[in-house]
Design an enzyme around this catalytic site. Structure first.
Site, PDB file in Angstrom:
ATOM      1  N   GLN A   1       2.809   9.985   1.304  1.00 20.47           N
ATOM      2  CA  GLN A   1       4.107   9.302   1.359  1.00 20.47           C
ATOM      3  C   GLN A   1       5.007   9.660   0.182  1.00 20.47           C
ATOM      4  O   GLN A   1       6.207   9.409   0.223  1.00 20.47           O
ATOM      5  CB  GLN A   1       3.900   7.779   1.389  1.00 20.47           C
ATOM      6  CG  GLN A   1       3.244   7.292   2.668  1.00 20.47           C
ATOM      7  CD  GLN A   1       3.156   5.786   2.675  1.00 20.47           C
ATOM      8  OE1 GLN A   1       2.197   5.220   2.168  1.00 20.47           O
ATOM      9  NE2 GLN A   1       4.157   5.125   3.216  1.00 20.47           N
TER      10      GLN A   1
ATOM     11  N   HIS B   1      -2.832   7.287   6.958  1.00 24.47           N
ATOM     12  CA  HIS B   1      -1.833   8.175   6.343  1.00 24.47           C
ATOM     13  C   HIS B   1      -2.487   9.477   5.868  1.00 24.47           C
ATOM     14  O   HIS B   1      -1.880  10.550   5.941  1.00 24.47           O
ATOM     15  CB  HIS B   1      -1.179   7.518   5.122  1.00 24.47           C
ATOM     16  CG  HIS B   1       0.021   6.680   5.441  1.00 24.47           C
ATOM     17  ND1 HIS B   1       1.150   7.194   6.042  1.00 24.47           N
ATOM     18  CD2 HIS B   1       0.282   5.367   5.219  1.00 24.47           C
ATOM     19  CE1 HIS B   1       2.049   6.226   6.175  1.00 24.47           C
ATOM     20  NE2 HIS B   1       1.547   5.104   5.700  1.00 24.47           N
TER      21      HIS B   1
ATOM     22  N   GLY C   1       0.833  -1.200   0.000  1.00 28.21           N
ATOM     23  CA  GLY C   1       0.000   0.000   0.000  1.00 28.21           C
ATOM     24  C   GLY C   1       0.865   1.246   0.000  1.00 28.21           C
ATOM     25  O   GLY C   1       2.010   1.219   0.466  1.00 28.21           O
TER      26      GLY C   1
ATOM     27  N   HIS D   1      -4.511   1.220   7.538  1.00 29.32           N
ATOM     28  CA  HIS D   1      -3.168   1.813   7.585  1.00 29.32           C
ATOM     29  C   HIS D   1      -3.058   2.981   6.593  1.00 29.32           C
ATOM     30  O   HIS D   1      -2.558   4.062   6.938  1.00 29.32           O
ATOM     31  CB  HIS D   1      -2.149   0.709   7.269  1.00 29.32           C
ATOM     32  CG  HIS D   1      -0.717   1.137   7.230  1.00 29.32           C
ATOM     33  ND1 HIS D   1       0.243   0.602   8.054  1.00 29.32           N
ATOM     34  CD2 HIS D   1      -0.076   2.047   6.439  1.00 29.32           C
ATOM     35  CE1 HIS D   1       1.413   1.170   7.776  1.00 29.32           C
ATOM     36  NE2 HIS D   1       1.255   2.044   6.802  1.00 29.32           N
ATOM     37  N   GLU D   2      -3.546   2.767   5.354  1.00 30.48           N
ATOM     38  CA  GLU D   2      -3.407   3.812   4.325  1.00 30.48           C
ATOM     39  C   GLU D   2      -4.333   5.001   4.585  1.00 30.48           C
ATOM     40  O   GLU D   2      -3.940   6.147   4.375  1.00 30.48           O
ATOM     41  CB  GLU D   2      -3.666   3.225   2.929  1.00 30.48           C
ATOM     42  CG  GLU D   2      -2.706   2.106   2.500  1.00 30.48           C
ATOM     43  CD  GLU D   2      -1.241   2.441   2.698  1.00 30.48           C
ATOM     44  OE1 GLU D   2      -0.856   3.613   2.551  1.00 30.48           O
ATOM     45  OE2 GLU D   2      -0.470   1.524   3.032  1.00 30.48           O
TER      46      GLU D   2
ATOM     47  N   CYS E   1       5.855  -0.119   7.088  1.00 27.28           N
ATOM     48  CA  CYS E   1       5.433   1.032   6.305  1.00 27.28           C
ATOM     49  C   CYS E   1       6.612   1.489   5.451  1.00 27.28           C
ATOM     50  O   CYS E   1       7.744   1.544   5.945  1.00 27.28           O
ATOM     51  CB  CYS E   1       5.011   2.150   7.255  1.00 27.28           C
ATOM     52  SG  CYS E   1       4.500   3.657   6.414  1.00 27.28           S
ATOM     53  N   LEU E   2       6.350   1.817   4.188  1.00 20.80           N
ATOM     54  CA  LEU E   2       7.434   2.256   3.306  1.00 20.80           C
ATOM     55  C   LEU E   2       8.053   3.570   3.787  1.00 20.80           C
ATOM     56  O   LEU E   2       9.181   3.885   3.415  1.00 20.80           O
ATOM     57  CB  LEU E   2       6.924   2.396   1.865  1.00 20.80           C
ATOM     58  CG  LEU E   2       6.478   1.084   1.203  1.00 20.80           C
ATOM     59  CD1 LEU E   2       5.892   1.357  -0.177  1.00 20.80           C
ATOM     60  CD2 LEU E   2       7.635   0.094   1.097  1.00 20.80           C
TER      61      LEU E   2
HETATM   62 NI    NI Z   1       2.457   3.224   5.589  1.00 21.84          NI
END
Ligand code: NI
Length: 172
Positions: free
Chosen positions: A51, A139, A46, A135-136, A93-94
């Site tokens: 991000q 963000h 995701g 999670h997304e 998480c990226l």
């Molecule tokens: Ni993330």
């Protein structure tokens, strides 16, 4: 298509509440496709627009690594309208590379969103896709998975993160 630069914690863009998407144009389509390409290349399941430094309510998700039924989801202005049950799975998480922790989430969620043409849809998600949606969407509200940790675990995270960052700087 282009790979976008992924912002890392503690970049301030990750703490901002993203603004709703109002223009369903070619720019939005290009951004969604670039985000998907960036997510697959990372690799990740995701990626949310903040991000990559763009504070808009757009996220891409693809959990087919774990769930064969899953496919690429492009969620514009997503909103969780129903939650059910409990889940506690390890997340990463990226934007917080090399750090993983268990997070309390809902087991199932119903998400209302728009597609790239602005058409409204509702999906029911469970398993990894449900966790990824939560999670997304977090963000988009400036919330990272580490923000859900207990104060003790967060202080452990900050210490570990310092070491991870020092190590990364040494490698550069
Ligand atoms: Ni993330």
């Amino acid at each position: 298509m282009a790979l976008l630069k992924i912002r890392h914690y503690p970049d301030p863009v990750l703490k901002k509440v993203a603004v709703p998407v109002t223009e369903f144009d070619e720019t939005l389509r290009q951004l969604a496709h670039d985000m998907a390409e960036t997510m697959y290349a990372a690799p990740g399941v995701g990626l949310a627009a903040p991000q990559v430094g763009i504070s808009k309510r757009l996220t891409v998700i693809d959990c087919s690594v774990r769930d064969e039924e899953a496919q690429l989801l492009i969620l514009v202005n997503p909103e969780i309208i129903h939650r059910e049950g409990e889940s506690c799975e390890e997340e990463g998480c990226l934007s917080v590379p090399e750090y993983y922790a268990k997070v309390d989430r809902s087991a199932k969620v119903r998400v209302r969103f728009q597609d790239l043409d602005g058409q409204p849809h509702v999906i029911e998600a469970e398993g990894l896709t449900s966790v990824a949606c939560q999670h997304e969407i977090d963000h988009l509200d400036g919330i990272l998975f580490v923000d859900h940790l207990s104060p003790l675990k967060r202080s452990i995270f900050r210490k570990k993160w310092k070491k991870i960052e020092e190590h990364r700087t040494e490698q550069m």
